[in-house]
Design a protein around this motif. Structure first.
Motif, PDB file in Angstrom:
ATOM      1  N   LEU A 289       0.759  -1.159  -0.126  1.00  0.00           N
ATOM      2  CA  LEU A 289      -0.147   0.007  -0.164  1.00  0.00           C
ATOM      3  C   LEU A 289       0.640   1.362  -0.058  1.00  0.00           C
ATOM      4  N   SER A 290       1.986   1.177   0.905  1.00  0.00           N
ATOM      5  CA  SER A 290       2.847   2.257   0.759  1.00  0.00           C
ATOM      6  C   SER A 290       3.550   2.492  -0.393  1.00  0.00           C
ATOM      7  N   LEU A 291       3.838   1.502  -0.998  1.00  0.00           N
ATOM      8  CA  LEU A 291       4.536   1.535  -2.347  1.00  0.00           C
ATOM      9  C   LEU A 291       3.745   2.247  -3.462  1.00  0.00           C
ATOM     10  N   MET A 292       2.392   1.887  -3.385  1.00  0.00           N
ATOM     11  CA  MET A 292       1.377   2.074  -4.445  1.00  0.00           C
ATOM     12  C   MET A 292       0.965   3.612  -4.474  1.00  0.00           C
ATOM     13  N   ILE A 293       1.185   3.973  -3.004  1.00  0.00           N
ATOM     14  CA  ILE A 293       0.781   5.518  -2.709  1.00  0.00           C
ATOM     15  C   ILE A 293       2.176   6.516  -3.066  1.00  0.00           C
ATOM     16  N   ILE A 294       3.150   5.853  -2.982  1.00  0.00           N
ATOM     17  CA  ILE A 294       4.811   6.669  -3.236  1.00  0.00           C
ATOM     18  C   ILE A 294       4.528   6.812  -4.902  1.00  0.00           C
ATOM     19  N   CYS A 295       4.100   5.667  -5.702  1.00  0.00           N
ATOM     20  CA  CYS A 295       4.254   5.803  -6.895  1.00  0.00           C
ATOM     21  C   CYS A 295       3.202   6.618  -7.525  1.00  0.00           C
TER      22      CYS A 295
END
Length: 232
Positions: free
Chosen positions: A13-19
């Motif tokens: 989820l964190s990676l998706m938000i960062i992307c």
């Protein structure tokens, strides 16, 4: 195990938000810089046109037209006018015969085919050698200067190819490519193709495109000698 799955989901989820945020930022930066870059490119072109033709009172960029010299090889012609009369043409052309590829120039011609001036817009030639194109062929020394040459009378070639123009020292291929781009400017304006020059043009009546490959063979031969001189 449940804690590990939870941690993994949080990481995804964190990676998706960062992307998503990174993409949004990049899109925003691109949008903000698009107009300034476009304006800078337009200003650079306007300055180049003014450098190669006499003072004009029209907008050459808005009256520009394109001439297909060969597939994927198009010249752009910017007509310069004074009180409605054509006083010069700024013609943007490309030669792919450079030692490192593309050389793009803009050449100013009088309506009867004389070279007024030229500007090198971009190139990928060897640093220190390619940069000499701009001053070299304007310098009153031996047979370097091409300003004032009438392209309706002859095709410009370096001495090694049977012409009279002095090539840039240790950069014969670069010189050949530069003159190829200059010759293309007149070919685009006149609609003529000279079998000796290797320049190409589109017949304005038939739309047929012709090309001569003799100069390519000469360039390959020439290229070997230039590469050798650079290695030495």
């Amino acid at each position: 195990m449940a804690k590990l799955e939870s941690t993994f989901k949080n990481m995804l989820l964190s990676l998706m938000i960062i992307c998503i945020l990174s993409g949004a930022v990049l899109a925003g930066v691109s949008e903000l810089t698009r107009e300034p870059i476009s304006l800078a490119q337009k200003k650079k072109l306007e300055n180049a046109i003014r450098e190669v033709v006499p003072d004009f009172d029209n907008d050459p960029a808005s009256e520009m037209y394109k001439v297909e010299l060969a597939p994927k090889d198009t010249a752009i012609i910017y007509p310069a006018k004074k009180e409605g009369k054509l006083i010069g043409l700024a013609i943007e052309t490309i030669s792919m015969k450079g030692f490192s590829g593309e050389i793009r120039i803009i050449t100013g011609l009088t309506p009867d085919g004389k070279i007024i001036n030229y500007e090198v817009l971009s190139h990928a030639e060897t640093p220190g050698l390619g940069d000499k194109m701009d001053p070299w062929f304007k310098t009153e020394k031996n047979n370097q200067n091409i300003i004032g040459e009438n392209l309706s009378n002859r095709i410009l070639k370096v001495k090694k190819e049977g012409g009279s123009v002095d090539a840039i020292t240790a950069a014969t291929i670069t010189s050949v490519a530069f003159l190829d781009a200059v010759n293309k400017a007149y070919a685009a304006y006149s609609g003529k193709t000279d079998s000796d020059s290797g320049a190409t043009s589109t017949d304005t009546n038939s739309g047929a495109t012709t090309q001569n490959n003799n100069s390519e063979v000469e360039e390959k031969t020439d290229g070997s000698s230039e590469a050798t001189s650079k290695n030495n």
